[in-house]
Design a protein around this motif. Structure first.
Motif, PDB file in Angstrom:
ATOM      1  N   GLU A  26      -5.698  -2.509   1.578  1.00 34.07           N
ATOM      2  CA  GLU A  26      -5.402  -1.917   2.831  1.00 34.07           C
ATOM      3  C   GLU A  26      -5.825  -0.587   2.930  1.00 34.07           C
ATOM      4  O   GLU A  26      -6.596  -0.011   2.058  1.00 34.07           O
ATOM      5  N   LYS A  27      -5.748  -0.023   4.243  1.00 33.97           N
ATOM      6  CA  LYS A  27      -6.427   1.342   4.482  1.00 33.97           C
ATOM      7  C   LYS A  27      -5.621   2.152   3.644  1.00 33.97           C
ATOM      8  O   LYS A  27      -6.208   3.512   3.213  1.00 33.97           O
ATOM      9  N   ASP A  28      -4.112   2.061   3.073  1.00 34.48           N
ATOM     10  CA  ASP A  28      -3.454   2.829   2.087  1.00 34.48           C
ATOM     11  C   ASP A  28      -4.059   3.051   0.714  1.00 34.48           C
ATOM     12  O   ASP A  28      -3.827   3.949   0.111  1.00 34.48           O
ATOM     13  N   MET A  67      -6.481   6.043   0.846  1.00 27.23           N
ATOM     14  CA  MET A  67      -5.860   7.112   0.890  1.00 27.23           C
ATOM     15  C   MET A  67      -4.908   7.713  -0.421  1.00 27.23           C
ATOM     16  O   MET A  67      -4.889   8.633  -0.719  1.00 27.23           O
ATOM     17  N   ALA A  68      -4.408   6.548  -0.978  1.00 26.80           N
ATOM     18  CA  ALA A  68      -3.632   6.787  -2.417  1.00 26.80           C
ATOM     19  C   ALA A  68      -4.884   6.974  -3.353  1.00 26.80           C
ATOM     20  O   ALA A  68      -4.734   8.083  -4.276  1.00 26.80           O
ATOM     21  N   GLY A  75       0.829  -1.248  -0.089  1.00 28.59           N
ATOM     22  CA  GLY A  75       0.058   0.036   0.106  1.00 28.59           C
ATOM     23  C   GLY A  75       0.775   1.400  -0.012  1.00 28.59           C
ATOM     24  O   GLY A  75       0.464   2.163  -0.754  1.00 28.59           O
ATOM     25  N   ARG A  76       1.757   1.129   0.838  1.00 27.35           N
ATOM     26  CA  ARG A  76       2.809   2.247   0.482  1.00 27.35           C
ATOM     27  C   ARG A  76       3.452   2.740  -0.866  1.00 27.35           C
ATOM     28  O   ARG A  76       3.634   3.715  -0.948  1.00 27.35           O
ATOM     29  N   ILE A  90       0.934   4.788  -2.715  1.00 26.46           N
ATOM     30  CA  ILE A  90       0.702   5.995  -1.958  1.00 26.46           C
ATOM     31  C   ILE A  90       1.975   6.831  -2.718  1.00 26.46           C
ATOM     32  O   ILE A  90       1.543   8.020  -3.185  1.00 26.46           O
TER      33      ILE A  90
END
Length: 301
Positions: free
Chosen positions: A168-170, A173-174, A144-145, A148
């Motif tokens: 994932e929660k990312d 966000m992305a 997920g990072r 982002i």
């Protein structure tokens, strides 16, 4: 035996004599050598046979680089290459698609393990910020990072491939950072996350292209209903999940009113019924692919 006339100049005079050889020869051209064969004369220098990279035309260099895979191009940004390579490597046609799907091949060519953000940063530096990059394909090892990082550096992307097995929660966000996303490729697991689907629908109400690759489960009629509800404006849909029923395909054809292109994978040809073919007649393209054992691919119409 073959006869070749070899001519060379000596103090302003031309001396010609026959040379007998047992097989055809390809002479090395020197600056003062003339080769005559069957009345024709060819003159040249060795420099014309071995031109340097930087002496080649830019269009020719671009054609060569287009033959390379993404791994070679990306790894090349880490190498000590000549200035002409770097100049040509900035051409927009080489970087419209940024493919990280074979991450192992990329790191092997770079020669050492390396963080994703460093590789992306080097590519963006080479391409003046990557403003002409339209598609990014991440690998199944991506996190997920990594997503982002992509959203922060390339917010104007049009297409994104995410073979992630977990949402994932990312992910949300992305997604919020992308402005013009029109196409997406991801696993069918995406369809069970209703909160993510609602959020996605708010961000991209005119989303047009979706590709689903196998996840943990099959694609049933409930999935077809879910997909049609959250992606009503799809124009192109590809489902690479073989456990696909005739009922699910029928639901998609009935519900997606402006769909133009549909590609599905099925385990048996009998899944594609006469009713499905009649409903698909309104599409521009309808293709179905049978299991690998049959190796059959049919286009309609």
């Amino acid at each position: 035996m073959h006869w070749v006339n070899v001519s060379h100049r000596n103090n302003g005079f031309t001396i010609t004599h026959p040379l007998e050889v047992s097989s055809p020869i390809t002479p090395t051209l020197c600056s003062n050598t003339t080769i005559a064969t069957n009345g024709a004369t060819v003159t040249g220098t060795s420099s014309r046979l071995a031109r340097r990279w930087e002496d080649l035309n830019n269009d020719l260099l671009i054609s060569i680089l287009l033959k390379l895979g993404s791994a070679e191009l990306i790894a090349g940004s880490f190498s000590s290459v000549c200035s002409s390579w770097r100049h040509v490597a900035r051409d927009a046609s080489l970087w419209r698609v940024l493919d990280f799907s074979d991450w192992g091949a990329i790191t092997r060519r770079i020669g050492a393990p390396i963080a994703f953000h460093r590789v992306l940063g080097r590519v963006l530096a080479l391409t003046r910020g990557g403003h002409f990059i339209q598609e990014v394909h991440l690998s199944r090892y991506s996190s997920g990072r990594d997503l982002i990082v992509i959203s922060e550096r390339l917010p104007n992307l049009l297409y994104l491939s995410l073979p992630l097995t977990k949402i994932e929660k990312d992910f949300c966000m992305a997604l919020s950072k992308f402005k013009y996303l029109r196409g997406l490729s991801l696993t069918s697991n995406f369809l069970v996350h209703f909160g993510v689907l609602f959020y996605f629908n708010e961000l991209f109400p005119n989303f047009a292209e979706l590709k689903l690759i196998p996840g943990k489960g099959d694609f049933c009629n409930v999935d077809a209903i879910t997909l049609s509800h959250f992606f009503p404006n799809l124009r192109k849909l590809e489902i690479q999940i073989q456990a696909l029923s005739a009922e699910a395909i029928t639901t998609l054809l009935d519900s997606l009113k402006i769909l133009e292109h549909l590609h599905v994978s099925v385990s048996e040809e009998s899944v594609i019924t006469v009713q499905i073919i009649e409903k698909a007649a309104r599409l521009k393209t309808f293709t179905w692919h049978l299991s690998s054992e049959s190796r059959k691919f049919i286009n309609y119409p």
